[in-house]
Design a protein around this motif. Structure first.
Motif, short mmCIF file in Angstrom:
data_model
loop_
_atom_site.label_atom_id
_atom_site.label_comp_id
_atom_site.label_asym_id
_atom_site.label_seq_id
_atom_site.Cartn_x
_atom_site.Cartn_y
_atom_site.Cartn_z
N THR A 51 46.48 183.96 0.23
CA THR A 51 47.02 185.28 0.55
C THR A 51 46.81 185.66 2.00
O THR A 51 47.42 186.62 2.47
CB THR A 51 46.40 186.34 -0.37
OG1 THR A 51 44.98 186.30 -0.25
CG2 THR A 51 46.79 186.08 -1.84
N SER A 52 45.95 184.96 2.71
CA SER A 52 45.74 185.17 4.14
C SER A 52 45.06 183.92 4.69
O SER A 52 44.86 182.94 3.97
CB SER A 52 44.88 186.41 4.40
OG SER A 52 43.53 186.16 4.12
N THR A 77 42.07 183.57 5.33
CA THR A 77 40.70 183.41 4.79
C THR A 77 40.59 183.72 3.31
O THR A 77 39.54 183.50 2.72
CB THR A 77 39.71 184.32 5.55
OG1 THR A 77 40.12 185.68 5.37
CG2 THR A 77 39.65 183.97 7.02
N GLN A 78 41.64 184.25 2.70
CA GLN A 78 41.60 184.67 1.31
C GLN A 78 42.49 183.79 0.43
O GLN A 78 43.56 183.36 0.85
CB GLN A 78 42.10 186.11 1.17
CG GLN A 78 41.10 187.15 1.63
CD GLN A 78 40.18 187.55 0.50
OE1 GLN A 78 40.63 187.92 -0.57
NE2 GLN A 78 38.90 187.47 0.74
N CYS A 79 42.02 183.59 -0.78
CA CYS A 79 42.76 182.82 -1.77
C CYS A 79 42.73 183.58 -3.09
O CYS A 79 41.76 184.29 -3.39
CB CYS A 79 42.13 181.44 -1.94
SG CYS A 79 43.08 180.34 -3.01
N ARG A 80 43.76 183.44 -3.87
CA ARG A 80 43.83 184.04 -5.21
C ARG A 80 43.92 182.90 -6.22
O ARG A 80 44.81 182.05 -6.14
CB ARG A 80 45.06 184.94 -5.32
CG ARG A 80 45.25 185.53 -6.71
CD ARG A 80 46.30 186.59 -6.69
NE ARG A 80 45.71 187.75 -5.99
CZ ARG A 80 46.42 188.72 -5.45
NH1 ARG A 80 47.72 188.71 -5.50
NH2 ARG A 80 45.80 189.72 -4.85
N ASP A 109 40.21 186.88 -6.62
CA ASP A 109 40.42 186.78 -5.17
C ASP A 109 39.09 186.42 -4.53
O ASP A 109 38.04 186.97 -4.89
CB ASP A 109 40.93 188.11 -4.61
CG ASP A 109 42.34 188.42 -5.07
OD1 ASP A 109 43.18 187.50 -5.09
OD2 ASP A 109 42.60 189.58 -5.44
N ASP A 155 37.11 184.57 -0.70
CA ASP A 155 37.16 183.96 0.63
C ASP A 155 36.93 182.47 0.45
O ASP A 155 35.96 182.06 -0.18
CB ASP A 155 36.06 184.54 1.53
CG ASP A 155 36.28 185.99 1.88
OD1 ASP A 155 37.44 186.37 2.07
OD2 ASP A 155 35.28 186.73 1.96
N TYR A 156 37.82 181.67 1.00
CA TYR A 156 37.67 180.22 0.85
C TYR A 156 37.21 179.60 2.16
O TYR A 156 37.33 180.20 3.23
CB TYR A 156 38.97 179.57 0.38
CG TYR A 156 40.10 179.63 1.40
CD1 TYR A 156 40.26 178.63 2.34
CD2 TYR A 156 41.01 180.68 1.39
CE1 TYR A 156 41.28 178.68 3.26
CE2 TYR A 156 42.04 180.74 2.31
CZ TYR A 156 42.17 179.74 3.24
OH TYR A 156 43.19 179.79 4.16
#
Length: 90
Positions: free
Chosen positions: A27-28, A30-33, A59, A61-62
């Motif tokens: 989703t960004s 640094t972010q994953c869903r 959700d 932070d990866y």
């Protein structure tokens, strides 16, 4: 790898609920869903054809530089949520 957690679904108790991350959307930067699917058991999750009985979204932070896989990072994040409290890695 997945999570095992006693769950309920429409009043039905599922003592060995098997939660598996099946899809990921970034989703960004640094972010994953992670889309988690619930099966009545690990055996049921591996039976073809099979449908999950419930789902959840996590959700987190990866970190692609982590030694942990994306699945593992998703499960670690899920265990921090109240709905996955008490879940164990399987």
């Amino acid at each position: 790898m997945a999570l095992q957690l006693s769950s309920s679904f429409h009043g039905l108790q599922i003592p060995s609920g098997y939660w598996r991350a099946e899809r990921f959307i970034f989703t960004s930067k640094t972010q994953c869903r992670a889309y988690m699917e619930l099966y009545v058991s690990q055996a049921a999750a591996n039976t073809v054809p099979v449908r999950s009985i419930d789902s959840a979204v996590v959700d987190f932070d990866y970190d692609f530089n982590s030694e942990k896989s994306l699945h593992h990072q998703a499960y670690d994040a899920a265990k921090l949520l109240s709905e996955f409290a008490g879940a164990i890695d399987v």
